[in-house]
Design a protein around this motif. Sequence first.
Motif, PDB file in Angstrom:
ATOM      1  N   HIS A   1      -2.691  -2.616  -4.489  1.00  0.00           N
ATOM      2  CA  HIS A   1      -2.454  -1.566  -3.496  1.00  0.00           C
ATOM      3  C   HIS A   1      -3.157  -1.833  -2.168  1.00  0.00           C
ATOM      4  CE1 HIS A   1      -0.583   1.335  -6.410  1.00  0.00           C
ATOM      5  NE2 HIS A   1      -1.233   0.544  -7.251  1.00  0.00           N
ATOM      6  N   ASN A   2      -4.017  -2.835  -2.126  1.00  0.00           N
ATOM      7  CA  ASN A   2      -4.718  -3.159  -0.887  1.00  0.00           C
ATOM      8  C   ASN A   2      -5.118  -4.635  -0.919  1.00  0.00           C
ATOM      9  OD1 ASN A   2      -7.265  -3.338  -2.363  1.00  0.00           O
ATOM     10  ND2 ASN A   2      -7.257  -1.099  -2.362  1.00  0.00           N
TER      11      ASN A   2
ATOM     12  N   ASP B   1       0.811  -1.220   0.000  1.00  0.00           N
ATOM     13  CA  ASP B   1       0.000   0.000   0.000  1.00  0.00           C
ATOM     14  C   ASP B   1       0.843   1.269   0.000  1.00  0.00           C
ATOM     15  OD1 ASP B   1       0.753  -0.616   2.745  1.00  0.00           O
ATOM     16  OD2 ASP B   1      -0.581   1.011   3.331  1.00  0.00           O
TER      17      ASP B   1
ATOM     18  N   LEU C   1      -1.712  -3.826   5.416  1.00  0.00           N
ATOM     19  CA  LEU C   1      -2.581  -3.297   4.372  1.00  0.00           C
ATOM     20  C   LEU C   1      -3.728  -2.511   4.994  1.00  0.00           C
ATOM     21  CD1 LEU C   1      -2.688  -6.504   2.138  1.00  0.00           C
ATOM     22  CD2 LEU C   1      -1.232  -4.494   1.855  1.00  0.00           C
ATOM     23  N   PRO C   2      -4.310  -1.544   4.270  1.00  0.00           N
ATOM     24  CA  PRO C   2      -5.326  -0.668   4.862  1.00  0.00           C
ATOM     25  C   PRO C   2      -6.672  -1.336   5.127  1.00  0.00           C
ATOM     26  CG  PRO C   2      -5.048  -0.166   2.530  1.00  0.00           C
ATOM     27  CD  PRO C   2      -3.956  -1.126   2.889  1.00  0.00           C
ATOM     28  N   ASP C   3      -6.995  -2.411   4.407  1.00  0.00           N
ATOM     29  CA  ASP C   3      -8.326  -3.007   4.537  1.00  0.00           C
ATOM     30  C   ASP C   3      -8.316  -4.438   5.072  1.00  0.00           C
ATOM     31  OD1 ASP C   3      -7.031  -3.824   2.252  1.00  0.00           O
ATOM     32  OD2 ASP C   3      -8.829  -3.929   1.012  1.00  0.00           O
TER      33      ASP C   3
END
Length: 258
Positions: free
Chosen positions: A56-57, A33, A79-81
Amino acid sequence: MIRRGQPFTSRCRGIKRKKGRNIKTHRILLVEDDLEVGKLVQMALQANDYGNEWAHNGSQAETLIASYRSEVILLDLGLPDIDGTVIIQQVRQTSATPIIVISARGEESDKINALDLGADDYLIKPFSVAELLARIRVALRRNRYLVQQTATPVATQYSNGALRIDYDAQVVTLSGTPIHLTAIEYALLAEFSRNADKVLTHHYLLTKIWGAESTSDTSSLRVAVATLRRKIEAAPNAPQFIQTYIGVGYRLVQQPEE
């Protein structure tokens, strides 16, 4: 070294582009990310003629894992999610594709947890591009090694007490129960089994399983043996199968047949 916050242009200086035709011979999936780190890794992959896709995620990673037949996965855990450890578990449900974790989580417990879940290698940020590329080459060689072992006309099964290995299917069972192993753990156990009752040195195992670039990385060997023991030994702290020869290596002890 790749570091967060370091200007991107200064981090690209160590990347050397291969000369010759731009033929993509291998497929690498990058899950990262951080844009700066991702750009640098992708540039290094392209400079070395690796085909690649960049997620990216976690959501993008799930889509690409299903659609892009990658030969190696480079996976960030933060990762963001979706946590990267969940991605490892999802991949291992259907695939043995080598997973190299690239993460800022530097505690040994984080490394062991990722390896236990199915990661094959673990690289702590900040890391050098040269080391990352070396580890990718090791993962690709390991893939070739497993294919060659399957193709070579040797014994197709191995028995040691309650332990069984089906080399053709690459399936390991203990008292009839299937044991899930990572690619490194399976390669280690297969090498031990083909040399049962012989002491295999650290140097031999690191060269055979990880490649010539990793002959000093005894910590990775130690962690891999520890995770393998937890899966096949009734009492990992008092192992019956894999014995340690301090400062030398390991030996797989042949047990009486059950």
